[in-house]
Design a protein around this motif. Structure first.
Motif, PDB file in Angstrom:
ATOM      1  N   VAL A  47       0.826  -1.063  -0.081  1.00  0.00           N
ATOM      2  CA  VAL A  47       0.033  -0.033  -0.045  1.00  0.00           C
ATOM      3  C   VAL A  47       0.810   1.432  -0.171  1.00  0.00           C
ATOM      4  CG1 VAL A  47      -2.030  -1.082   1.002  1.00  0.00           C
ATOM      5  CG2 VAL A  47      -0.173  -0.033   2.515  1.00  0.00           C
ATOM      6  N   ASP A  48       2.237   1.102   0.251  1.00  0.00           N
ATOM      7  CA  ASP A  48       3.201   2.371   0.264  1.00  0.00           C
ATOM      8  C   ASP A  48       3.340   2.766  -1.234  1.00  0.00           C
ATOM      9  OD1 ASP A  48       3.256   2.444   2.971  1.00  0.00           O
ATOM     10  OD2 ASP A  48       4.934   0.894   3.001  1.00  0.00           O
ATOM     11  N   ILE A  49       3.276   1.788  -2.180  1.00  0.00           N
ATOM     12  CA  ILE A  49       3.806   2.103  -3.671  1.00  0.00           C
ATOM     13  C   ILE A  49       2.882   3.369  -4.237  1.00  0.00           C
ATOM     14  CG2 ILE A  49       3.766   1.134  -5.934  1.00  0.00           C
ATOM     15  CD1 ILE A  49       4.586  -1.555  -4.649  1.00  0.00           C
ATOM     16  N   THR A  50       1.674   3.293  -4.308  1.00  0.00           N
ATOM     17  CA  THR A  50       0.961   4.185  -4.717  1.00  0.00           C
ATOM     18  C   THR A  50       1.137   5.625  -4.171  1.00  0.00           C
ATOM     19  OG1 THR A  50      -0.866   2.762  -5.609  1.00  0.00           O
ATOM     20  CG2 THR A  50      -1.356   5.133  -5.342  1.00  0.00           C
ATOM     21  N   PRO A  51       1.255   5.734  -2.833  1.00  0.00           N
ATOM     22  CA  PRO A  51       1.406   7.094  -2.227  1.00  0.00           C
ATOM     23  C   PRO A  51       2.770   7.504  -2.594  1.00  0.00           C
ATOM     24  CG  PRO A  51       0.533   5.808  -0.598  1.00  0.00           C
ATOM     25  CD  PRO A  51       0.662   4.917  -1.780  1.00  0.00           C
ATOM     26  N   THR A  52       3.833   6.730  -2.869  1.00  0.00           N
ATOM     27  CA  THR A  52       5.293   7.112  -3.118  1.00  0.00           C
ATOM     28  C   THR A  52       5.367   7.711  -4.642  1.00  0.00           C
ATOM     29  OG1 THR A  52       6.214   5.272  -1.841  1.00  0.00           O
ATOM     30  CG2 THR A  52       7.618   5.981  -3.532  1.00  0.00           C
ATOM     31  N   LEU A  53       4.569   6.857  -5.592  1.00  0.00           N
ATOM     32  CA  LEU A  53       4.530   7.449  -6.961  1.00  0.00           C
ATOM     33  C   LEU A  53       3.915   8.659  -7.072  1.00  0.00           C
ATOM     34  CD1 LEU A  53       3.610   4.271  -8.881  1.00  0.00           C
ATOM     35  CD2 LEU A  53       5.851   5.256  -8.480  1.00  0.00           C
ATOM     36  N   LEU A  54       2.452   8.830  -6.169  1.00  0.00           N
ATOM     37  CA  LEU A  54       2.032  10.159  -6.217  1.00  0.00           C
ATOM     38  C   LEU A  54       2.881  11.305  -5.737  1.00  0.00           C
ATOM     39  CD1 LEU A  54      -1.599   9.067  -4.941  1.00  0.00           C
ATOM     40  CD2 LEU A  54      -1.064   9.760  -7.260  1.00  0.00           C
ATOM     41  N   ASP A  55       3.547  10.932  -4.504  1.00  0.00           N
ATOM     42  CA  ASP A  55       4.586  12.109  -3.902  1.00  0.00           C
ATOM     43  C   ASP A  55       5.711  12.143  -5.105  1.00  0.00           C
ATOM     44  OD1 ASP A  55       5.420  13.706  -1.872  1.00  0.00           O
ATOM     45  OD2 ASP A  55       6.887  12.076  -1.313  1.00  0.00           O
ATOM     46  N   LEU A  56       6.075  11.306  -5.560  1.00  0.00           N
ATOM     47  CA  LEU A  56       7.114  11.642  -6.771  1.00  0.00           C
ATOM     48  C   LEU A  56       6.928  12.498  -7.819  1.00  0.00           C
ATOM     49  CD1 LEU A  56       8.863   8.214  -6.691  1.00  0.00           C
ATOM     50  CD2 LEU A  56       9.907  10.385  -5.725  1.00  0.00           C
ATOM     51  N   MET A  65      -6.239   6.595   1.436  1.00  0.00           N
ATOM     52  CA  MET A  65      -5.123   5.623   1.438  1.00  0.00           C
ATOM     53  C   MET A  65      -4.341   5.273   2.624  1.00  0.00           C
ATOM     54  SD  MET A  65      -3.091   6.416  -2.299  1.00  0.00           S
ATOM     55  CE  MET A  65      -3.778   5.835  -3.813  1.00  0.00           C
ATOM     56  N   ASP A  66      -4.236   4.081   2.923  1.00  0.00           N
ATOM     57  CA  ASP A  66      -3.569   3.519   4.197  1.00  0.00           C
ATOM     58  C   ASP A  66      -1.950   3.536   3.901  1.00  0.00           C
ATOM     59  OD1 ASP A  66      -5.963   2.893   5.292  1.00  0.00           O
ATOM     60  OD2 ASP A  66      -5.792   0.797   4.365  1.00  0.00           O
ATOM     61  N   GLY A  67      -1.374   3.627   2.806  1.00  0.00           N
ATOM     62  CA  GLY A  67       0.043   3.671   2.860  1.00  0.00           C
ATOM     63  C   GLY A  67       0.846   4.800   2.759  1.00  0.00           C
ATOM     64  N   ARG A  68       1.863   4.870   3.132  1.00  0.00           N
ATOM     65  CA  ARG A  68       2.778   6.047   3.389  1.00  0.00           C
ATOM     66  C   ARG A  68       3.773   6.106   1.959  1.00  0.00           C
ATOM     67  NH1 ARG A  68       4.943   6.321   9.228  1.00  0.00           N
ATOM     68  NH2 ARG A  68       5.692   8.379   8.562  1.00  0.00           N
ATOM     69  N   ALA A  69       4.088   7.367   1.764  1.00  0.00           N
ATOM     70  CA  ALA A  69       5.296   7.612   0.871  1.00  0.00           C
ATOM     71  C   ALA A  69       6.360   7.165   1.180  1.00  0.00           C
ATOM     72  CB  ALA A  69       5.187   8.857   0.323  1.00  0.00           C
ATOM     73  N   PRO A  79      11.913   8.902   7.765  1.00  0.00           N
ATOM     74  CA  PRO A  79      11.249   9.703   8.848  1.00  0.00           C
ATOM     75  C   PRO A  79      11.561   8.980  10.177  1.00  0.00           C
ATOM     76  CG  PRO A  79       9.989   8.242   7.607  1.00  0.00           C
ATOM     77  CD  PRO A  79      11.438   8.116   7.073  1.00  0.00           C
ATOM     78  N   GLU A  80      11.403   9.727  11.292  1.00  0.00           N
ATOM     79  CA  GLU A  80      11.474   9.326  12.792  1.00  0.00           C
ATOM     80  C   GLU A  80      10.407   8.457  13.120  1.00  0.00           C
ATOM     81  OE1 GLU A  80      12.516  12.496  15.430  1.00  0.00           O
ATOM     82  OE2 GLU A  80      13.895  13.188  13.909  1.00  0.00           O
ATOM     83  N   ASN A  81       9.342   8.846  12.611  1.00  0.00           N
ATOM     84  CA  ASN A  81       7.944   8.039  13.084  1.00  0.00           C
ATOM     85  C   ASN A  81       7.493   6.954  12.239  1.00  0.00           C
ATOM     86  OD1 ASN A  81       7.261   9.711  11.257  1.00  0.00           O
ATOM     87  ND2 ASN A  81       5.470  10.342  11.994  1.00  0.00           N
ATOM     88  N   TRP A  82       8.451   6.072  11.597  1.00  0.00           N
ATOM     89  CA  TRP A  82       7.885   5.261  10.552  1.00  0.00           C
ATOM     90  C   TRP A  82       7.440   4.100  11.585  1.00  0.00           C
ATOM     91  CZ3 TRP A  82       7.098   5.626   5.724  1.00  0.00           C
ATOM     92  CH2 TRP A  82       7.065   4.783   4.997  1.00  0.00           C
ATOM     93  N   ARG A  83       6.506   3.312  10.610  1.00  0.00           N
ATOM     94  CA  ARG A  83       5.999   2.092  11.315  1.00  0.00           C
ATOM     95  C   ARG A  83       6.901   0.968  12.078  1.00  0.00           C
ATOM     96  NH1 ARG A  83       4.978   0.789   5.724  1.00  0.00           N
ATOM     97  NH2 ARG A  83       3.081   1.973   5.775  1.00  0.00           N
ATOM     98  N   ASP A  84       6.478   0.498  13.008  1.00  0.00           N
ATOM     99  CA  ASP A  84       7.249  -0.461  13.673  1.00  0.00           C
ATOM    100  C   ASP A  84       6.791  -1.927  13.509  1.00  0.00           C
ATOM    101  OD1 ASP A  84       4.862  -0.695  15.109  1.00  0.00           O
ATOM    102  OD2 ASP A  84       5.946  -0.572  17.018  1.00  0.00           O
ATOM    103  N   HIS A  85       5.760  -2.246  12.585  1.00  0.00           N
ATOM    104  CA  HIS A  85       5.168  -3.211  12.347  1.00  0.00           C
ATOM    105  C   HIS A  85       4.500  -3.513  10.725  1.00  0.00           C
ATOM    106  CE1 HIS A  85       1.514  -0.992  13.468  1.00  0.00           C
ATOM    107  NE2 HIS A  85       0.719  -2.084  12.696  1.00  0.00           N
ATOM    108  N   VAL A  86       4.175  -4.455  10.163  1.00  0.00           N
ATOM    109  CA  VAL A  86       3.448  -4.634   9.064  1.00  0.00           C
ATOM    110  C   VAL A  86       2.225  -5.523   9.265  1.00  0.00           C
ATOM    111  CG1 VAL A  86       5.383  -4.185   7.449  1.00  0.00           C
ATOM    112  CG2 VAL A  86       4.667  -6.516   8.219  1.00  0.00           C
ATOM    113  N   PHE A  87       1.129  -5.241   8.630  1.00  0.00           N
ATOM    114  CA  PHE A  87       0.042  -5.917   8.809  1.00  0.00           C
ATOM    115  C   PHE A  87      -0.302  -6.512   7.292  1.00  0.00           C
ATOM    116  CE2 PHE A  87      -4.880  -5.762   8.195  1.00  0.00           C
ATOM    117  CZ  PHE A  87      -5.068  -6.520   9.164  1.00  0.00           C
TER     118      PHE A  87
END
Length: 192
Positions: A47-56, A65-69, A79-87
């Motif tokens: 789910v991080d891929i689309t936010p990354t492409l949009l940001d780029l 959207m659930d993902g993060r760029a 980033p300092e506050n990156w996720r500590d798990h995957v789901f």
């Protein structure tokens, strides 16, 4: 990637074990040389891929959207506050013929599913249909051979991860109408 290449091969590709979904992600933006050749160990999800492409390409990431760029990693500024798990979620049913997992668990088409919460060290697999969970210590048992869930010594860990899994699911449910209030003048806060 070699899905389940000899690992837990009895169950095929539809299983909760690490080799089936621990997949390397390679991204290289020629415009961001600071990140070239960087190896990142942080958790990422599909789910991080689309936010990354949009940001780029300079477009905003929709709030639904659930993902993060992943762009900060490409700039070599994690980033300092990156996720500590995957789901992850897995539906292991087939509509035409029961899968090995369905046969082994006695589940039907609608309850043949599971959720996985994975941290650096521990992984919880929560099944539907009131089936018992799986809990693995990936540091001491990287091949996921010893289920710690039934061991009373791990009850607190099992509870913590189960609550974290539930929190994650609740946070990432469909929020397309979050912040919307229906008033006599129409929908307040609605953004199509």
């Amino acid at each position: 990637h070699g899905e389940a290449l000899g690992d837990h091969h009895l169950w095929g590709k539809q299983n909760p074990y690490e080799p089936c979904y621990h997949i390397p992600l390679i991204i290289r933006d020629p415009r961001l040389p600071a990140g070239h050749g960087t190896r990142v160990q942080a958790f990422s999800e599909s789910v991080d891929i689309t936010p990354t492409l949009l940001d780029l390409i300079g477009l905003p990431v929709p709030a639904c959207m659930d993902g993060r760029a992943l762009t900060p990693f490409l700039r070599a500024r994690p980033p300092e506050n990156w996720r500590d798990h995957v789901f992850m979620e897995l539906d292991f049913a087939e509509p035409d013929s029961p899968t090995l997992w369905q046969q082994a668990t006695g589940t039907g088409l609608n309850d043949s599913n599971l959720s996985i919460l994975r941290e650096d060290r521990f992984k919880l697999v929560h099944f539907n249909a009131d089936l018992p969970p799986l809990l693995f210590d990936l540091q001491n048992d990287p091949h996921e051979l010893e289920n710690l869930a039934p061991d009373p010594a791990h009850t607190a860990l099992l509870l913590r991860l189960t609550r974290k899994l539930l929190d994650h699911q609740m946070t990432h449910r469909d929020h397309s109408l979050t912040g919307v209030k229906i008033t006599p003048d129409g929908a307040f806060g609605y953004r199509p």
